[in-house]
Design a protein around this motif. Sequence first.
Motif, PDB file in Angstrom:
ATOM      1  N   VAL A   9      38.815  38.033  46.086  1.00  0.00           N
ATOM      2  CA  VAL A   9      40.266  37.632  45.984  1.00  0.00           C
ATOM      3  C   VAL A   9      40.215  36.795  44.520  1.00  0.00           C
ATOM      4  N   ASP A  10      39.503  36.004  44.304  1.00  0.00           N
ATOM      5  CA  ASP A  10      39.611  35.247  43.108  1.00  0.00           C
ATOM      6  C   ASP A  10      39.487  35.899  41.686  1.00  0.00           C
ATOM      7  N   VAL A  11      38.561  36.947  41.895  1.00  0.00           N
ATOM      8  CA  VAL A  11      38.330  37.658  40.421  1.00  0.00           C
ATOM      9  C   VAL A  11      39.633  38.733  40.280  1.00  0.00           C
ATOM     10  N   ILE A  12      40.511  38.996  41.127  1.00  0.00           N
ATOM     11  CA  ILE A  12      41.790  39.474  40.970  1.00  0.00           C
ATOM     12  C   ILE A  12      42.585  38.744  40.168  1.00  0.00           C
ATOM     13  N   PHE A  13      42.902  37.319  40.597  1.00  0.00           N
ATOM     14  CA  PHE A  13      43.642  36.563  39.782  1.00  0.00           C
ATOM     15  C   PHE A  13      43.144  36.408  38.139  1.00  0.00           C
ATOM     16  N   GLU A  14      41.618  36.308  38.019  1.00  0.00           N
ATOM     17  CA  GLU A  14      41.164  36.367  36.615  1.00  0.00           C
ATOM     18  C   GLU A  14      41.421  37.601  35.929  1.00  0.00           C
ATOM     19  N   GLN A  15      41.281  38.853  36.463  1.00  0.00           N
ATOM     20  CA  GLN A  15      41.389  39.957  35.734  1.00  0.00           C
ATOM     21  C   GLN A  15      42.968  40.735  35.642  1.00  0.00           C
ATOM     22  N   PRO A  17      46.765  40.051  35.373  1.00  0.00           N
ATOM     23  CA  PRO A  17      48.089  39.143  35.044  1.00  0.00           C
ATOM     24  C   PRO A  17      49.100  39.365  36.161  1.00  0.00           C
ATOM     25  N   ALA A  18      49.119  40.282  36.981  1.00  0.00           N
ATOM     26  CA  ALA A  18      50.498  40.694  37.538  1.00  0.00           C
ATOM     27  C   ALA A  18      50.168  40.117  39.023  1.00  0.00           C
ATOM     28  N   ALA A  19      48.942  39.470  39.223  1.00  0.00           N
ATOM     29  CA  ALA A  19      48.637  39.003  40.531  1.00  0.00           C
ATOM     30  C   ALA A  19      49.412  37.667  40.680  1.00  0.00           C
ATOM     31  N   ARG A  20      50.432  37.346  41.734  1.00  0.00           N
ATOM     32  CA  ARG A  20      51.171  36.100  41.797  1.00  0.00           C
ATOM     33  C   ARG A  20      50.528  35.007  42.587  1.00  0.00           C
ATOM     34  N   ASN A  21      50.465  35.540  43.871  1.00  0.00           N
ATOM     35  CA  ASN A  21      49.598  34.793  45.023  1.00  0.00           C
ATOM     36  C   ASN A  21      48.924  35.269  45.832  1.00  0.00           C
ATOM     37  N   TYR A  22      48.343  34.479  46.695  1.00  0.00           N
ATOM     38  CA  TYR A  22      47.204  35.135  47.535  1.00  0.00           C
ATOM     39  C   TYR A  22      47.942  36.238  48.512  1.00  0.00           C
ATOM     40  N   LEU A  23      49.085  35.689  49.182  1.00  0.00           N
ATOM     41  CA  LEU A  23      49.598  36.573  50.150  1.00  0.00           C
ATOM     42  C   LEU A  23      49.791  37.924  49.746  1.00  0.00           C
ATOM     43  N   GLU A  24      50.501  37.906  48.364  1.00  0.00           N
ATOM     44  CA  GLU A  24      50.497  39.203  47.681  1.00  0.00           C
ATOM     45  C   GLU A  24      49.187  40.127  47.529  1.00  0.00           C
ATOM     46  N   VAL A  25      48.291  39.275  47.087  1.00  0.00           N
ATOM     47  CA  VAL A  25      47.005  40.047  46.756  1.00  0.00           C
ATOM     48  C   VAL A  25      46.390  40.426  47.998  1.00  0.00           C
ATOM     49  N   ILE A  26      46.419  39.679  48.949  1.00  0.00           N
ATOM     50  CA  ILE A  26      45.583  40.175  50.226  1.00  0.00           C
ATOM     51  C   ILE A  26      46.478  41.466  50.990  1.00  0.00           C
ATOM     52  N   PHE A  78      33.529  42.150  42.620  1.00  0.00           N
ATOM     53  CA  PHE A  78      33.781  43.635  42.170  1.00  0.00           C
ATOM     54  C   PHE A  78      35.156  43.754  42.040  1.00  0.00           C
ATOM     55  N   PHE A  79      35.810  44.344  41.129  1.00  0.00           N
ATOM     56  CA  PHE A  79      37.104  44.363  41.131  1.00  0.00           C
ATOM     57  C   PHE A  79      37.549  45.974  40.678  1.00  0.00           C
ATOM     58  N   ILE A  80      38.288  46.538  41.619  1.00  0.00           N
ATOM     59  CA  ILE A  80      38.983  47.822  41.257  1.00  0.00           C
ATOM     60  C   ILE A  80      40.451  47.606  40.833  1.00  0.00           C
ATOM     61  N   THR A  99      34.078  45.619  36.755  1.00  0.00           N
ATOM     62  CA  THR A  99      35.418  46.131  36.922  1.00  0.00           C
ATOM     63  C   THR A  99      35.377  47.550  36.717  1.00  0.00           C
ATOM     64  N   LEU A 100      36.140  48.277  37.660  1.00  0.00           N
ATOM     65  CA  LEU A 100      36.252  49.782  37.589  1.00  0.00           C
ATOM     66  C   LEU A 100      38.134  49.980  37.541  1.00  0.00           C
ATOM     67  N   TYR A 101      38.546  50.988  36.811  1.00  0.00           N
ATOM     68  CA  TYR A 101      39.907  51.236  36.934  1.00  0.00           C
ATOM     69  C   TYR A 101      40.246  52.765  37.501  1.00  0.00           C
ATOM     70  N   GLN A 102      41.356  53.074  37.600  1.00  0.00           N
ATOM     71  CA  GLN A 102      41.565  54.355  38.293  1.00  0.00           C
ATOM     72  C   GLN A 102      40.885  55.311  37.860  1.00  0.00           C
ATOM     73  N   GLY A 103      40.731  56.392  38.927  1.00  0.00           N
ATOM     74  CA  GLY A 103      39.860  57.683  38.469  1.00  0.00           C
ATOM     75  C   GLY A 103      38.557  57.629  38.065  1.00  0.00           C
ATOM     76  N   VAL A 104      37.901  56.639  38.018  1.00  0.00           N
ATOM     77  CA  VAL A 104      36.287  56.294  37.664  1.00  0.00           C
ATOM     78  C   VAL A 104      35.485  57.153  38.961  1.00  0.00           C
ATOM     79  N   THR A 105      34.547  57.829  38.317  1.00  0.00           N
ATOM     80  CA  THR A 105      33.774  58.413  39.457  1.00  0.00           C
ATOM     81  C   THR A 105      32.176  58.030  39.071  1.00  0.00           C
TER      82      THR A 105
END
Length: 220
Positions: A9-15, A17-26, A78-80, A99-105
């Motif tokens: 969860v923490d890595v999402i807040f680092e990577q 900027p749209a992440a606002r709070n833990y509830l939203e992320v989870i 690990f962040f997708i 970190t992986l972005y969309q569409g990665v194989t």
Amino acid sequence: MFKLLKDDVDVIFEQDPAARNYLEVILTYSGLHAIWAHRLAHFFFKNKLFFIARVISQISRFFTGIEIHPGAVIGRRFFIDHGMGVVIGETCEIGDNVTLYQGVTLGGTGKERGKRHPTLEDNVLVATGAKVLGSIVVGANSKVGAGSVVLKNVPMNSTVVGIPGKVVIQNGVRIKPDLNHQNMPDPVMDKCESMEMKIARLQQEVEELKKARQEEGQRL
């Protein structure tokens, strides 16, 4: 286990900027849901409960659009990001802070057995739509550009772009071709230019033959 989940969860807040709070992320981040489902599926896979592991994997794929084989080994943090269409094969090994972005194989190249999927070392970033194929290693701190197809090992501290992927930056030093999109190699254009040159040579040869035939006819 709880420290591992918290790191996810923490890595999402680092990577992101749209992440606002833990509830939203989870509750709303599909990439996080896919990672957590994989960690559960991988637990069953290691204990040889393969059917349960695959069921969990397929349910996760249905809800998240992200396919991670339960046999893949994934490190911490690990962040997708925007993970729709991400595919990670069975024998993939992924280090920490990747970190992986969309569409990665991260896939294989055929029906070979054994280690047939890539290894991504620590701090690797793979951009949108990139394909990393085969039993190759992407070295630590390296980046794979969007849309690239990587078929060979990538050294540490490198940036790879293109089809097939080529190293354009290594250890902070730029290696030609330039990474700027307007300067990236265009294999289709290169082929067209080569064909145009060949056609021009053929036309020149034809004109020379015509001229030689005309001169010969005049002499007769």
